[in-house]
Design an enzyme around this catalytic site. Structure first.
Site, PDB file in Angstrom:
ATOM      1  N   ASP A 102      -4.085 -13.114   4.042  1.00 48.64           N
ATOM      2  CA  ASP A 102      -5.317 -12.337   4.780  1.00 48.64           C
ATOM      3  C   ASP A 102      -6.550 -12.820   4.093  1.00 48.64           C
ATOM      4  OD1 ASP A 102      -4.244 -10.645   2.938  1.00 48.64           O
ATOM      5  OD2 ASP A 102      -4.136  -8.890   4.236  1.00 48.64           O
ATOM      6  N   HIS A 110      -6.193  -7.291   0.182  1.00 51.14           N
ATOM      7  CA  HIS A 110      -6.370  -5.949  -0.173  1.00 51.14           C
ATOM      8  C   HIS A 110      -5.543  -5.521  -1.637  1.00 51.14           C
ATOM      9  CE1 HIS A 110      -6.428  -6.372   4.265  1.00 51.14           C
ATOM     10  NE2 HIS A 110      -7.572  -5.515   4.076  1.00 51.14           N
ATOM     11  N   HIS A 137       0.821  -1.189   0.005  1.00 51.63           N
ATOM     12  CA  HIS A 137      -0.053  -0.021   0.109  1.00 51.63           C
ATOM     13  C   HIS A 137       0.950   1.225   0.114  1.00 51.63           C
ATOM     14  CE1 HIS A 137      -3.500  -2.360   0.672  1.00 51.63           C
ATOM     15  NE2 HIS A 137      -3.393  -2.655   1.687  1.00 51.63           N
ATOM     16  N   ASP A 148      -2.487 -10.845  -1.936  1.00 48.01           N
ATOM     17  CA  ASP A 148      -3.087 -10.312  -0.679  1.00 48.01           C
ATOM     18  C   ASP A 148      -4.534  -9.948  -0.834  1.00 48.01           C
ATOM     19  OD1 ASP A 148      -1.690  -8.850   1.952  1.00 48.01           O
ATOM     20  OD2 ASP A 148      -3.587  -7.840   1.166  1.00 48.01           O
TER      21      ASP A 148
END
Length: 291
Positions: free
Chosen positions: A234, A154, A115, A152
């Site tokens: 995740d 996200h 990110h 991931d």
């Protein structure tokens, strides 16, 4: 694994690379991205720090100066903790990721990176490890075409932003949608960005189908000299921060599929916040990368 990564024969075990200091540096208390994430993970200790020149290929100099100057606990954004040891942790995590590129390894590091934007921290991330590694592969190893696959849960918005408009880097992200950070939704792909937003509740079958129909054709068509994997866990069925249903066997298969897509492959840990399950998930992916 095709022809295998540099220094490793086809089918040979992938090196797990880490440093026990990362379980102590950059303390975050009871934050989901805490030191304890690495306590159950083991690997070869690597003492390597990314240089500011290497980091500056991705991050703006004023932002790096800000990170370097942090001298007390605080926040860089509402989700992202920092302290006087965060700079050391971030440069060590990025350096171990560079070592993974050299050796075809799997960097077990924190804080995560995908990110982090050029000029600011975001979503637990300080330095974009995989983006720094991609430019390192190009500028210092002469590997011209780099593909990045990010599974991931996200969207890897920082990684995508690092390479927008760059036809030498292919970025592929599979992620829960709609979900944090709100990017990577339908209709956001282009010639060198493949965003695959997936509905909450998606499990092994959905991820397998996405790889077979979208990821594998795109990466093979791109013809990378190296594939880098942002390996977040995740999307696991027991992760507390998301709503996906991927199993340990599913992560093993994702890693094995990634490992078949380029002559050189390296991976770096991103998310994964269930302390009880993370070691087994990393082990499953390690098996897949080593298959």
């Amino acid at each position: 694994m095709g022809t295998g990564a540099a220094g490793r024969p086809p089918g040979g075990a992938v090196d797990l690379l880490t440093n026990p200091a990362l379980a102590h540096l950059h303390p975050t208390g009871n934050h989901p991205e805490r030191q304890d994430r690495l306590l159950g993970l083991s690997g070869e200790t690597v003492e390597r720090y990314a240089s500011e020149e290497q980091l500056a290929r991705i991050h703006a100099e004023p932002y790096l100066a800000l990170l370097r100057a942090v001298d007390r606990p605080g926040h860089l954004d509402p989700d992202t903790v920092c302290s006087e040891t965060s700079w050391e942790a971030a440069t060590l995590a990025a350096g171990i990721t560079l070592e993974a590129v050299d050796r075809g390894g799997f960097a077990l590091v924190r804080p995560p990176g995908h990110h982090a934007l050029a000029d600011r921290a975001m979503g637990f991330c300080l330095v974009n490890n995989v983006a720094v590694a991609a430019r390192y592969a190009q500028k210092e190893l002469g590997l011209e075409r780099v593909a990045i696959v990010d599974f991931d849960v996200h969207h890897g918005n920082g990684t995508e932003a690092s390479f927008g408009g760059d036809d030498s880097v292919l970025f592929v992200s599979l992620h829960q949608w709609p979900f944090y950070p709100g990017t990577g939704g339908p209709g956001t792909s282009d010639a060198t960005t493949l965003n695959l937003p997936l509905a909450a509740g998606s499990g092994d079958d959905v991820y397998r189908a996405a790889f077979e129909t979208e990821v594998e054709p795109a990466v093979r068509g791109f013809g990378p000299d190296i594939l880098l994997v942002s390996a977040g866990f995740d999307a696991h069925e027991e992760d507390p921060l998301a709503s996906m249903e991927v199993t340990a066997a599913g992560f093993r298969e994702l890693a094995e599929r990634c490992a078949s897509l380029a002559p050189r492959v390296a991976a770096v840990l991103e998310g994964g916040y269930n302390l009880a399950t993370l070691p087994a998930l990393v082990a499953a992916a390690h098996q897949g990368f080593s298959a």
